[in-house]
Design an enzyme around this catalytic site. Structure first.
Site, PDB file in Angstrom:
ATOM      1  N   LYS A  14       0.920  -1.222  -0.082  1.00 15.97           N
ATOM      2  CA  LYS A  14       0.059  -0.099  -0.186  1.00 15.97           C
ATOM      3  C   LYS A  14       0.798   1.305  -0.022  1.00 15.97           C
ATOM      4  CE  LYS A  14      -2.360  -1.175   3.968  1.00 15.97           C
ATOM      5  NZ  LYS A  14      -1.791  -2.291   4.280  1.00 15.97           N
ATOM      6  N   ARG A  89      -9.591   0.622   9.321  1.00 13.89           N
ATOM      7  CA  ARG A  89      -9.104  -0.752   9.548  1.00 13.89           C
ATOM      8  C   ARG A  89     -10.267  -1.584  10.258  1.00 13.89           C
ATOM      9  NH1 ARG A  89      -3.272   0.119   8.950  1.00 13.89           N
ATOM     10  NH2 ARG A  89      -2.078  -1.711   9.403  1.00 13.89           N
ATOM     11  N   ARG A 128      11.245  -6.286   4.702  1.00 14.77           N
ATOM     12  CA  ARG A 128      11.254  -4.803   4.961  1.00 14.77           C
ATOM     13  C   ARG A 128      11.827  -4.535   6.459  1.00 14.77           C
ATOM     14  NH1 ARG A 128       5.450  -2.054   4.468  1.00 14.77           N
ATOM     15  NH2 ARG A 128       4.864  -3.123   6.501  1.00 14.77           N
ATOM     16  N   ARG A 134      12.081  -1.395  11.072  1.00 16.57           N
ATOM     17  CA  ARG A 134      10.583  -1.385  11.600  1.00 16.57           C
ATOM     18  C   ARG A 134      10.559  -2.502  12.647  1.00 16.57           C
ATOM     19  NH1 ARG A 134       5.305  -0.206   8.147  1.00 16.57           N
ATOM     20  NH2 ARG A 134       4.357  -1.343   9.905  1.00 16.57           N
ATOM     21  N   ARG A 146      -0.611  -9.313  13.302  1.00 19.22           N
ATOM     22  CA  ARG A 146      -1.047  -8.270  12.442  1.00 19.22           C
ATOM     23  C   ARG A 146      -1.850  -9.034  11.258  1.00 19.22           C
ATOM     24  NH1 ARG A 146       4.265  -5.915  10.855  1.00 19.22           N
ATOM     25  NH2 ARG A 146       3.052  -4.652   9.474  1.00 19.22           N
TER      26      ARG A 146
HETATM   27  P1  AMP Z   1       0.825   0.169   9.028  1.00 13.06           P
HETATM   28  O1  AMP Z   1       2.016   0.840   8.953  1.00 13.06           O
HETATM   29  O2  AMP Z   1      -0.264   0.479   8.287  1.00 13.06           O
HETATM   30  O3  AMP Z   1       1.179  -1.233   8.857  1.00 13.06           O
HETATM   31  O4  AMP Z   1       0.257   0.404  10.621  1.00 13.06           O
HETATM   32  C1  AMP Z   1       1.357  -0.068  11.555  1.00 13.06           C
HETATM   33  C2  AMP Z   1       0.519  -0.380  12.777  1.00 13.06           C
HETATM   34  O5  AMP Z   1      -0.020   0.967  13.162  1.00 13.06           O
HETATM   35  C3  AMP Z   1      -0.508  -1.164  12.931  1.00 13.06           C
HETATM   36  O6  AMP Z   1      -0.210  -2.629  13.142  1.00 13.06           O
HETATM   37  C4  AMP Z   1      -1.384  -0.603  14.107  1.00 13.06           C
HETATM   38  O7  AMP Z   1      -1.099  -0.831  15.159  1.00 13.06           O
HETATM   39  C5  AMP Z   1      -1.257   0.747  13.846  1.00 13.06           C
HETATM   40  N1  AMP Z   1      -2.286   1.297  12.865  1.00 13.06           N
HETATM   41  C6  AMP Z   1      -2.172   1.962  11.801  1.00 13.06           C
HETATM   42  N2  AMP Z   1      -3.281   2.236  11.189  1.00 13.06           N
HETATM   43  C7  AMP Z   1      -4.284   2.028  11.871  1.00 13.06           C
HETATM   44  C8  AMP Z   1      -5.727   2.207  12.005  1.00 13.06           C
HETATM   45  N3  AMP Z   1      -6.436   2.599  10.940  1.00 13.06           N
HETATM   46  N4  AMP Z   1      -6.689   1.654  13.055  1.00 13.06           N
HETATM   47  C9  AMP Z   1      -5.783   1.295  14.223  1.00 13.06           C
HETATM   48  N5  AMP Z   1      -4.469   1.086  14.370  1.00 13.06           N
HETATM   49  C10 AMP Z   1      -3.658   1.466  13.172  1.00 13.06           C
END
Ligand code: AMP
Length: 194
Positions: A14, A89, A128, A134, A146
Site C-alpha cells: 500500500k 481498518r 522490509r 521497523r 497483524r
Molecule cells: P501500518 O504502517 O499501516 O502497517 O500500521 C502499523 C501499525 O499501526 C498497525 O499494526 C496498528 O498497530 C497501527 N495502525 C495503523 N493504522 C491503524 C488504524 N487505521 N487503526 C488502528 N491501528 C492502526
C-alpha cells in the site's frame, strides 16, 4: 475530489503504491501507520499510546485513530483528494470517515484492495524489517498477529464499500510498475464513469 482507500493486508504494498499514485493524481497521502510512527519518534502522548498497541501488532483504539485522521485531513484544506493508506481498518472507522467526508461535501470514490497471499506477505514484511528496521516487521509473532487482526477485524471493511459498489480488487503480485498500472487502469475507468 478523488478520494481513494488503498486497502490490503500488511505487506500488500500500500505505501509503495500510494507514493506513486499521489504524484500521478496529485493527491495527499495519509498513512495512519506513518503518522503514528512520526508521533512515536517525537515521543508525543499519542505516540506513547500508539506504541503500546503497535508493538503487539494490535490496532490502536478507534476513537484515537479517527480523531487523528480527521485532524490530518483538516491540515490539507487545499487538497484535491486523498489516498487513505492503512485507514479505515474497522467498520467503525469506515463509518466515521463516511460521516466526516459527508460533512465536507465529499465521499470515498473507490476502495482499491491489493490482494497478496499470506506466504508472500510474511516474506515481504521480514525483508522490509531487515531493510527499514521497523520493529513490528522483524518479529514473526507480531507479523502473524497483524495478519490475524487484519483477517478478523479489517477484511470486513471491504463489505462496507462493496455494498456501495466502490470495492475493486487488484492483483498485488508482480513488479511495482505492473501493480501500479493495474491500479491506474481501475482509477481511470472509475473516473470516466463518474
Ligand atoms: P501500518 O504502517 O499501516 O502497517 O500500521 C502499523 C501499525 O499501526 C498497525 O499494526 C496498528 O498497530 C497501527 N495502525 C495503523 N493504522 C491503524 C488504524 N487505521 N487503526 C488502528 N491501528 C492502526
Amino acid at each position: 475530489m478523488l478520494n481513494i482507500v488503498l486497502f490490503g493486508p500488511p505487506g500488500a504494498g500500500k505505501g509503495t503504491q500510494a507514493e506513486k499514485l499521489i504524484t500521478k493524481y496529485n493527491l495527499a497521502h495519509l498513512s495512519t501507520g506513518d503518522i503514528f510512527r512520526t508521533n512515536i519518534k517525537g515521543e508525543t502522548k499519542l505516540g506513547v499510546l500508539a506504541k503500546s498497541y503497535m508493538d503487539e501488532g494490535d490496532l490502536v483504539p478507534d476513537e484515537v485513530t479517527i480523531k487523528m485522521l480527521e485532524a490530518e485531513v483538516n491540515k490539507n484544506p487545499e487538497s484535491t483528494g486523498f489516498i487513505f493508506d492503512g485507514f479505515p481498518r474497522t467498520t467503525t472507522q469506515a463509518e466515521a470517515l463516511a460521516d466526516f467526508l459527508k460533512g465536507k461535501g465529499t465521499e470515498i470514490t473507490i476502495m482499491l484492495a491489493l490482494e497478496v497471499v499470506e506466504e508472500e506477505l510474511i516474506k515481504r514484511l521480514l525483508s522490509r524489517g531487515r531493510d527499514s528496521g521497523r520493529a513490528d516487521d522483524q518479529d514473526e509473532n507480531i507479523i502473524t498477529n497483524r495478519i490475524k487482526v487484519y483477517n478478523e477485524q479489517t477484511a470486513v471493511v471491504a463489505d462496507f464499500y462493496n455494498a456501495q459498489n466502490k470495492f475493486q480488487k487488484v492483483d498485488g503480485v508482480g513488479s511495482i510498475d505492473e501493480i501500479f498500472d493495474r491500479l491506474c487502469s481501475v482509477i481511470d475507468t472509475q473516473q470516466v464513469s463518474l
